[in-house]
Design a protein around this motif. Structure first.
Motif, short mmCIF file in Angstrom:
data_model
loop_
_atom_site.label_atom_id
_atom_site.label_comp_id
_atom_site.label_asym_id
_atom_site.label_seq_id
_atom_site.Cartn_x
_atom_site.Cartn_y
_atom_site.Cartn_z
N GLY A 174 44.36 34.65 40.46
CA GLY A 174 45.00 35.81 39.84
C GLY A 174 45.00 35.69 38.32
O GLY A 174 44.74 36.66 37.61
N PHE A 175 45.28 34.49 37.82
CA PHE A 175 45.25 34.24 36.37
C PHE A 175 43.86 34.53 35.80
O PHE A 175 43.72 35.14 34.74
CB PHE A 175 45.62 32.78 36.07
N LEU A 176 42.86 34.09 36.53
CA LEU A 176 41.49 34.32 36.10
C LEU A 176 41.21 35.83 36.03
O LEU A 176 40.61 36.32 35.07
CB LEU A 176 40.51 33.63 37.07
N ASP A 230 46.16 48.40 36.96
CA ASP A 230 46.17 48.22 38.42
C ASP A 230 45.60 46.85 38.80
O ASP A 230 46.10 46.20 39.73
CB ASP A 230 45.38 49.35 39.10
N GLY A 231 44.56 46.43 38.09
CA GLY A 231 43.95 45.12 38.38
C GLY A 231 44.92 43.99 38.11
O GLY A 231 45.07 43.05 38.91
N ILE A 232 45.60 44.07 36.97
CA ILE A 232 46.56 43.01 36.61
C ILE A 232 47.76 43.04 37.56
O ILE A 232 48.26 41.99 38.00
CB ILE A 232 47.00 43.14 35.13
N ARG A 233 48.17 44.26 37.94
CA ARG A 233 49.32 44.38 38.84
C ARG A 233 49.00 43.74 40.20
O ARG A 233 49.81 43.00 40.75
CB ARG A 233 49.68 45.87 39.00
N SER A 234 47.78 43.99 40.68
CA SER A 234 47.37 43.37 41.95
C SER A 234 47.38 41.85 41.82
O SER A 234 47.80 41.14 42.74
CB SER A 234 45.96 43.82 42.34
#
Lengths: 315, 256
Positions: free
Chosen positions: B136-138, B211-215
């Motif tokens: 997720g960090f990546l 949305d990508g970061i939230r996921s």
């Protein structure tokens, strides 16, 4: 070998008017070449082409043997440029401005510090070395801009009116330094309004006006070509503009300074001194004016410049 | 040392002073704490993708993503500052290409954006239910990089095109407002969202970043988020090309 070769250079910003039109000249290696001209003559545009900041509209330009349109990056690695526009890192100290400039030029840190100390001491920047560039005077910023460019070695140095804003001591010290650089083999391309500086510094000069180059020669040859000429400086107490008009109408040849004002002598470059004096005498008699100042002197570089520019003033 | 690294170092060192960097980071932190917590007192929890979330948990990834707009406008501001202090013309007369200057400016903003995002994540941890993994960090890093390249390039193109700092500031402020509020930073885009806003959100690259970061934050990444990465690769490539084009034609000072 030539450091700069310019052939039929033309530059237009709008595709209609040429601000530089059909320039031809060369600058030899190790030479100090002065590029003289009034405001808007095309000096800075020429420097921008030579330093690869803009592309020429026409003609060929070689700097250090390389075409400016093809080898911009290679040319910029070998030149130093002091632009007319002031440039500085506003929120860094004088010292850090110099250090970061050394980093940009990829000079090893030890060498940067050594060079910085040498330049700070030579150009008297010790007192302001820890002061933010935003907080120093305009003249001091100009000095910083000049000194910063000396942090790295360059084969060819472009100086676009470098002494604007400098005090006489700093100016003389820098001009002497540029002279010493040229003795060590650096070529210097120098634009200025100050003809005394050009006389002091330059081996050869080019005189440009309205984008065209009207004279290129050594200072001595240019002066010699106007050997028979004399410069008359005259001040009258009444309506000098009228005197200028009269001189322009009645003089056969010669040039009258077009930028005459009340607090400055009218300047006339001519090889017909007695005839010109007669015109001045007539004016004084007819207008019951008094002569405040009169001087006749041998032609200097300034007068040559004034005459060349004046002859082509209305072109 | 590589040219781009030297130029990036210069931007971080000189164009961005400590006050500017602090402001860049503290403003979104303020958003997160003030807006997130205050709004959280009105909207306690709501359903997002089948999960009940607190508002502050919902808004945190949005504010982290919003950081790229700050970075983007800073990229444009650096360009304007360099124009104003004469450094742009000076750098262009040095052995650097205009593209290297553009890349170094974007790289500096990526560093600032990512640094800010890390601080915000640390600040947010006590208030949100973070389920982020190493992967997720990546993903957060990738979304931030692509988002900064996109919006940084837009602001650089704008900075290179407009003729005054004032015009740049007005346009960038309007853009900041429009882009933030037509994305999913403060509210989710659902079937109940008004049609015009939903369309605007779809056309807005920030929506995909948020949305990508939230996921990634909620550990609910799916193939859709990877699809978003491809969309952002395309937007960043297009806008970098546009910025590069404007750089080639940038007006230097007007002296003849």
């Amino acid at each position: 070998m030539n450091s700069i070769e310019v052939r039929n250079l033309r530059v237009s910003y709008d595709g209609k008017k040429y601000v530089v039109d059909d320039l031809n000249f060369e600058v030899k290696e190790g030479e100090i070449f002065g590029f003289l001209g009034p405001n808007g003559a095309g000096k800075t545009t020429t420097i921008r082409v030579l330093t690869t900041l803009i592309r020429p509209t026409g003609g060929t330009v070689n700097v250090l043997g390389m075409d400016v349109t093809k080898y911009g990056l290679e040319i910029r690695k070998k030149i130093g440029v002091i632009l007319q526009q002031p440039s500085y890192e506003w929120n860094l100290t004088v010292e850090n401005n110099m250090l970061i400039y050394g980093t940009l030029w990829n000079i090893p840190r030890v060498e940067v510090k050594k060079k910085m100390e040498e330049l700070i001491s030579k150009f008297d920047l010790s007192e302001i070395r820890k002061t933010m560039a935003a907080d120093i005077s305009i003249g001091q910023r100009r000095r910083l801009q000049l000194v910063r460019e000396l942090m790295h070695d360059s084969k060819l140095l472009f100086l676009d009116e470098p002494t604007i804003g400098l005090d006489p001591i700093a100016r003389r010290s820098l001009l002497s330094y540029f002279k010493s650089l040229a003795k060590e083999g650096t070529t210097v391309f120098f634009t200025t309004h100050n003809l005394e500086e050009a006389d002091f510094l330059c081996d050869r000069v080019g005189i440009i006006n309205h984008g065209k180059l009207y004279a290129v020669d050594s200072v001595e040859n240019l002066k010699a070509s106007y050997e028979g000429e004399r410069t008359i400086e005259v001040m009258v107490d009444k309506d000098p503009i009228k005197l200028v008009e009269k001189l322009k109408q009645k003089m056969d040849g010669g040039v009258v300074d077009p930028s005459t004002s009340l607090d400055r002598p009218i300047k006339i470059v001519t090889n017909k001194v007695p005839e010109t004096m007669e015109i001045i005498n007539d004016y004084i008699r007819q207008e019951t004016s008094s002569l405040l100042w009169l001087n006749v002197k041998k032609t200097e570089l300034e007068d040559v410049f004034f005459k060349v520019v004046g002859e082509h003033h209305n072109e | 040392m590589n040219s781009i690294i030297r130029l990036t170092y210069r931007i971080i060192r000189s164009a961005l002073d400590i006050n500017t960097i602090s402001f860049l980071i503290l403003l979104p932190v303020g958003y997160l704490l003030i807006m997130g917590l205050m709004m959280g007192s009105i909207i306690h929890t709501f359903n997002y993708g089948g999960t009940n979330l607190s508002y502050v948990t919902f808004i945190a990834p949005g504010v982290v993503a919003d950081q790229i707009l700050m970075g983007g406008s800073m990229a444009g501001w650096v360009l304007w500052s360099d124009k104003r202090t004469g450094m742009l013309e000076q750098i262009f007369s040095m052995p650097f290409s205009r593209f290297e200057y553009q890349l170094s400016n974007l790289l500096a903003m990526i560093l600032v954006t990512f640094g800010g995002a890390l601080i915000m994540i640390l600040v947010a941890i006590p208030f949100i239910s973070l389920k982020i993994t190493l992967f997720g960090f990546l993903l957060v890093f990738i979304f931030l990089v692509l988002g900064t390249l996109t919006f940084g390039s837009i602001m650089l193109a704008l900075g290179a095109t407009v003729r005054s700092n004032q015009v740049f500031n007005v346009i960038s402020n309007v853009m900041f407002f429009v882009v933030t509020f037509t994305s999913s930073v403060f509210y989710p885009i659902t079937s109940q969202t008004p049609g015009a806003l939903a369309t605007a959100a779809k056309l807005n690259p920030l929506t995909y970043v948020v949305d990508g970061i939230r996921s990634a934050f909620l550990n609910t990444t799916t193939a859709v988020d990877i699809y978003y990465i491809f969309i952002l690769i395309i937007t960043s490539a297009v806008f970098m090309e546009i910025a590069s084009y404007t750089y080639k034609r940038i007006k230097l000072s007007a002296t003849v």
